[in-house]
Design a protein around this motif. Structure first.
Motif, PDB file in Angstrom:
ATOM      1  N   TYR A 148      47.276   9.668 -65.167  1.00  0.00           N
ATOM      2  CA  TYR A 148      48.649   9.458 -65.832  1.00  0.00           C
ATOM      3  C   TYR A 148      48.491   8.720 -66.994  1.00  0.00           C
ATOM      4  O   TYR A 148      48.864   9.209 -68.311  1.00  0.00           O
ATOM      5  CB  TYR A 148      49.549   8.909 -64.921  1.00  0.00           C
ATOM      6  N   GLN A 149      47.967   7.512 -67.139  1.00  0.00           N
ATOM      7  CA  GLN A 149      47.924   6.837 -68.270  1.00  0.00           C
ATOM      8  C   GLN A 149      46.859   7.373 -69.262  1.00  0.00           C
ATOM      9  O   GLN A 149      47.348   7.289 -70.614  1.00  0.00           O
ATOM     10  CB  GLN A 149      47.435   5.366 -68.106  1.00  0.00           C
ATOM     11  N   PHE A 150      45.780   7.734 -68.966  1.00  0.00           N
ATOM     12  CA  PHE A 150      44.984   8.397 -70.021  1.00  0.00           C
ATOM     13  C   PHE A 150      45.411   9.468 -70.618  1.00  0.00           C
ATOM     14  O   PHE A 150      45.244   9.717 -71.786  1.00  0.00           O
ATOM     15  CB  PHE A 150      43.814   8.960 -69.033  1.00  0.00           C
ATOM     16  N   THR A 151      46.454  10.440 -70.000  1.00  0.00           N
ATOM     17  CA  THR A 151      47.385  11.439 -70.399  1.00  0.00           C
ATOM     18  C   THR A 151      48.060  11.011 -71.629  1.00  0.00           C
ATOM     19  O   THR A 151      48.186  11.504 -72.647  1.00  0.00           O
ATOM     20  CB  THR A 151      47.988  12.324 -69.503  1.00  0.00           C
ATOM     21  N   GLU A 152      48.651   9.879 -71.313  1.00  0.00           N
ATOM     22  CA  GLU A 152      49.730   9.269 -72.429  1.00  0.00           C
ATOM     23  C   GLU A 152      48.803   8.976 -73.448  1.00  0.00           C
ATOM     24  O   GLU A 152      48.977   9.184 -74.576  1.00  0.00           O
ATOM     25  CB  GLU A 152      50.395   8.156 -71.727  1.00  0.00           C
ATOM     26  N   TRP A 153      47.910   8.414 -73.249  1.00  0.00           N
ATOM     27  CA  TRP A 153      46.735   7.631 -74.481  1.00  0.00           C
ATOM     28  C   TRP A 153      46.351   8.960 -75.081  1.00  0.00           C
ATOM     29  O   TRP A 153      46.228   8.765 -76.351  1.00  0.00           O
ATOM     30  CB  TRP A 153      45.812   7.049 -73.711  1.00  0.00           C
ATOM     31  N   SER A 154      46.082  10.043 -74.446  1.00  0.00           N
ATOM     32  CA  SER A 154      45.475  11.022 -75.109  1.00  0.00           C
ATOM     33  C   SER A 154      46.577  11.761 -76.182  1.00  0.00           C
ATOM     34  O   SER A 154      46.124  12.225 -77.260  1.00  0.00           O
ATOM     35  CB  SER A 154      44.976  12.193 -74.203  1.00  0.00           C
ATOM     36  N   LYS A 155      47.895  11.458 -75.953  1.00  0.00           N
ATOM     37  CA  LYS A 155      48.901  12.094 -76.926  1.00  0.00           C
ATOM     38  C   LYS A 155      48.753  11.150 -77.955  1.00  0.00           C
ATOM     39  O   LYS A 155      49.091  11.414 -79.128  1.00  0.00           O
ATOM     40  CB  LYS A 155      50.229  11.974 -76.043  1.00  0.00           C
ATOM     41  N   GLN A 156      48.607  10.007 -77.945  1.00  0.00           N
ATOM     42  CA  GLN A 156      48.520   8.957 -79.263  1.00  0.00           C
ATOM     43  C   GLN A 156      47.041   8.864 -80.050  1.00  0.00           C
ATOM     44  O   GLN A 156      47.224   8.800 -80.927  1.00  0.00           O
ATOM     45  CB  GLN A 156      48.757   7.519 -78.484  1.00  0.00           C
ATOM     46  N   TYR A 157      45.953   9.181 -78.791  1.00  0.00           N
ATOM     47  CA  TYR A 157      44.828   8.826 -79.658  1.00  0.00           C
ATOM     48  C   TYR A 157      43.958  10.051 -79.858  1.00  0.00           C
ATOM     49  O   TYR A 157      42.747   9.908 -80.421  1.00  0.00           O
ATOM     50  CB  TYR A 157      43.899   7.708 -78.964  1.00  0.00           C
ATOM     51  N   GLY A 158      44.325  11.273 -79.208  1.00  0.00           N
ATOM     52  CA  GLY A 158      43.590  12.467 -79.491  1.00  0.00           C
ATOM     53  C   GLY A 158      43.037  13.098 -78.168  1.00  0.00           C
ATOM     54  O   GLY A 158      42.784  12.402 -77.238  1.00  0.00           O
ATOM     55  N   GLU A 159      42.347  14.198 -78.622  1.00  0.00           N
ATOM     56  CA  GLU A 159      41.752  14.790 -77.380  1.00  0.00           C
ATOM     57  C   GLU A 159      40.502  14.011 -76.696  1.00  0.00           C
ATOM     58  O   GLU A 159      39.924  14.184 -75.747  1.00  0.00           O
ATOM     59  CB  GLU A 159      41.232  16.046 -77.543  1.00  0.00           C
ATOM     60  N   ILE A 160      39.786  13.223 -77.520  1.00  0.00           N
ATOM     61  CA  ILE A 160      38.858  12.416 -77.230  1.00  0.00           C
ATOM     62  C   ILE A 160      39.192  10.903 -77.543  1.00  0.00           C
ATOM     63  O   ILE A 160      39.169  10.714 -78.719  1.00  0.00           O
ATOM     64  CB  ILE A 160      37.302  12.693 -77.950  1.00  0.00           C
ATOM     65  N   PHE A 161      39.125  10.161 -76.595  1.00  0.00           N
ATOM     66  CA  PHE A 161      39.414   8.780 -77.132  1.00  0.00           C
ATOM     67  C   PHE A 161      38.603   7.912 -76.015  1.00  0.00           C
ATOM     68  O   PHE A 161      37.812   8.293 -75.063  1.00  0.00           O
ATOM     69  CB  PHE A 161      40.955   8.362 -76.923  1.00  0.00           C
ATOM     70  N   SER A 162      38.717   6.542 -76.617  1.00  0.00           N
ATOM     71  CA  SER A 162      37.588   5.530 -75.913  1.00  0.00           C
ATOM     72  C   SER A 162      38.306   4.575 -75.450  1.00  0.00           C
ATOM     73  O   SER A 162      39.584   4.186 -75.915  1.00  0.00           O
ATOM     74  CB  SER A 162      36.562   5.312 -76.672  1.00  0.00           C
ATOM     75  N   LEU A 163      38.006   3.789 -74.351  1.00  0.00           N
ATOM     76  CA  LEU A 163      38.391   2.493 -73.997  1.00  0.00           C
ATOM     77  C   LEU A 163      37.051   1.454 -73.781  1.00  0.00           C
ATOM     78  O   LEU A 163      36.090   2.040 -73.541  1.00  0.00           O
ATOM     79  CB  LEU A 163      39.048   2.616 -72.465  1.00  0.00           C
ATOM     80  N   LYS A 164      37.360   0.078 -74.043  1.00  0.00           N
ATOM     81  CA  LYS A 164      36.228  -0.656 -73.855  1.00  0.00           C
ATOM     82  C   LYS A 164      36.826  -1.583 -72.723  1.00  0.00           C
ATOM     83  O   LYS A 164      38.005  -2.223 -72.795  1.00  0.00           O
ATOM     84  CB  LYS A 164      36.068  -1.538 -75.060  1.00  0.00           C
ATOM     85  N   VAL A 165      36.229  -1.720 -71.512  1.00  0.00           N
ATOM     86  CA  VAL A 165      36.435  -2.640 -70.435  1.00  0.00           C
ATOM     87  C   VAL A 165      35.198  -3.721 -70.483  1.00  0.00           C
ATOM     88  O   VAL A 165      34.181  -3.396 -69.980  1.00  0.00           O
ATOM     89  CB  VAL A 165      36.415  -1.952 -69.096  1.00  0.00           C
TER      90      VAL A 165
END
Ligand code: HEM
Length: 544
Positions: free
Chosen positions: A58-75
């Protein structure tokens, strides 16, 4: 002679170590230049504290609207790249399969099945994985699967009969059906009831297996590998993980012994592992490989049962859909016989209903993560070796640009367009069938058999029963089905729920009973190794 460090030597050692640690702390959590964009990071931790505790899709989908079809995270040190459109899946997973088909390192998965012996978690291009995958593809090929169609339909007949006798138990009966069918094709040994030892043991074991792999359920050992140094007796999580391993090995070992005994005594019944055992030398399979090959394939039964449980949830939630699907089945099959394989191609509304169910609540909302086998630049973005790649099916199937009112359950969209997309806007040109089953070189090898099982059972449900929401036992009022109550792990399975299931007519109830008895002849070859209790149960249920 005591060895003493002079101040200069001590400094010469300490300074580089301090610089190294400081550099690591400074760069850990940072998004390196060129990585796909994503939410801002903080030093050392990266996006750790923003990372969703459950249902990350769900959160990934929200982030995709903000950062685009390919986005990254650093953990911390780890890089995660999320793919949110069919084009992203095609470009990264399908077209560059040679470098994007690894699996992320997982200490827990490797503790349960070490040495790449699990096809699903094994490292890509490793010889063991290649050998196992080749064997699985050979065994699951169309001609082999067609051989088992009669028993697949017979198991579906038993499910109808089980649901007729005890409708409240439908959820577990579905698990029995899929476990029994896969036990049959893999090991040649079915489970006539939920309490059959192998079905009961596997169902519990699978729950425990998924639990230990679930994000956040165990200490974050992949982020802090030092935790893995703690000896088993001081680490409850390790005992839990090793317990799963030991129980899996015991169960898969017992099942494999049945196969070996049958082959060695000339009583084979055509199960997949018999073929693998007979050809073990040519196929390059060691004993350990044989043991894990069967077990991994058995794990495929889970996704099939989740889809069938979904179908019942949606039939009880959407009476209009149910009515239309029943009208179609009545016109094609009629009241006097249960559905057969030949009917499947004549049931477009039913198939649209299944597609919509898969879109609406995909059983693996993030599929199974891939990982980069080496550094690569794709479309100007940097994909570092080791980065985990997620196919965000939830975002793909709920994208308003392509699906009209994606939150509405509407099978008709798949009648209007084979991929269900809106007609008033251009589609993503890379959209394809079967996105649910992943892609690239790790694409699911069980697509054909998984889909066939879903279709024949869905046709039976519609032909045989009316489904409705559960009733409150005190008020008699309707209890609306909860369309958001799903498990939190890799698989989003509906949590056990109640609904009403009634046969559509007395004549059909009679036919269900007769059909089950007639079909049970297909079970006989796979019942030679049953316990005396199960044999007696089988005998008592086959009279009509
Ligand atoms: C019908 C429901 C099913 C669904 C939704 C499903 C979905 C998936 C997905 C998403 C993957 C990961 C693909 C990737 O990494 O790109 C996968 C892998 C796999 N599936 Fe299925 N699957 C289903 C049925 C089955 C069946 C019936 C079997 C076998 C009897 C099976 C065996 C496997 C295996 C062995 C893998 C690992 C492949 C590898 O990593 O190389 N699946 N499945």
């Amino acid at each position: 002679m005591a060895f003493e460090l002079g101040p200069t030597t001590a400094l010469a050692i300490l300074v580089p170590v301090a610089v190294y640690l400081a550099y690591n702390i400074f760069t850990s959590g940072q998004r390196p230049k060129g990585l796909p964009p994503g939410p801002p990071t903080i030093p050392y931790f990266g996006n750790l504290f923003q990372f969703p505790k459950k249902w990350p899709h769900y959160q990934f989908t929200e982030w995709s609207k903000q950062y685009g079809e390919i986005f990254s995270l650093k953990v911390m040190n780890q890089t995660l790249i999320v793919l949110n459109s069919p084009t992203a899946v095609k470009e990264v997973i399908d077209k560059r399969g040679a470098v994007t088909s690894n699996r992320p390192e997982s200490i827990v998965a490797d503790m349960i099945t070490p040495d790449n012996l699990n096809i699903g978690t094994g490292r890509f291009a490793n010889d063991t994985w290649k050998t196992l995958r080749r064997a699985a593809m050979t065994m699951l090929k169309a001609e082999n699967m067609d051989k088992f169609k009669p028993v697949q339909r017979a198991e579906a007949a038993q499910l109808m009969w089980d649901m007729l006798r005890n409708p409240d138990n439908f959820y577990d009966d579905i698990s029995r059906l899929t476990t029994s069918f896969f036990l049959t094709i893999i090991y040649g040994h079915r489970a006539p009831r939920s309490s059959t030892y192998e079905a009961k043991t596997f169902t519990q074991l699978q729950l425990d297996f998924m639990y230990v792999l679930e994000l956040g359920k165990l200490p974050p050992v992949d982020l802090f590998p030092i935790l893995n140094w703690v000896p088993e007796r001081f680490a409850a999580w390790k005992r839990q993980v090793m317990g799963v391993r030991r129980r899996q090995e015991a169960l898969f070992g017992q099942l494999l012994s049945l196969v070996k005994n049958r082959v060695d005594s000339g009583k084979g019944n055509g199960a997949f592992l018999e073929e693998a055992y007979a050809n073990r030398k040519e196929w390059g399979l060691s004993d350990l490989m044989l043991l894990n090959l069967g077990g991994t394939l058995l794990e495929g039964s889970d996704t099939s049962s989740a889809i069938l449980q979904d179908l019942i949830l949606f039939l009880s939630a959407y009476p209009e859909v149910q009515k239309k699907a029943q009208a179609e089945i009545d016109a094609v099959v009629g009241p006097d016989r249960p559905p057969a394989w030949e009917d499947m191609q004549n049931l477009p509304y039913m198939r649209a209903f299944i597609e919509e169910a898969i879109r609406f609540r995909p059983v693996g909302p993030l599929a199974i993560p891939h990982a980069m086998a080496k550094d690569e630049v794709i479309d100007g973005m940097y994909f570092p070796e080791g980065a985990a790649l997620f196919i965000n099916l939830w975002a793909i199937f709920h994208d308003e640009r392509y699906f009209d009112e994606p939150e509405k359950f509407r099978p008709e969209r798949y009648l209007a367009h084979p991929l269900g997309v809106r007609l008033d806007a251009p589609d993503d040109p890379a959209r394809r069938e079967n996105l649910l089953f992943g892609g690239g070189r790790r694409v699911c090898p069980g697509i054909r058999t998984g889909k066939a099982g879903v279709e024949i059972n869905c046709a039976n449900f519609l032909w045989a029963f009316n489904f409705g929401p559960a009733r409150d036992p005190t008020t008699g009022g309707i209890v609306p089905p909860d369309l958001w109550a799903f498990t939190e792990g890799v698989n989003a399975t509906p949590l056990p729920f109640r609904c009403t299931i009634t046969p559509r007519s007395a004549e059909k109830a009679e036919l269900i009973q007769r059909h089950f008895v007639e079909q049970s002849v297909h079970f006989t070859p796979y019942e030679q190794d049953l316990t005396p209790e199960d044999k007696e149960y089988v005998r008592s249920t086959r009279a009509y």
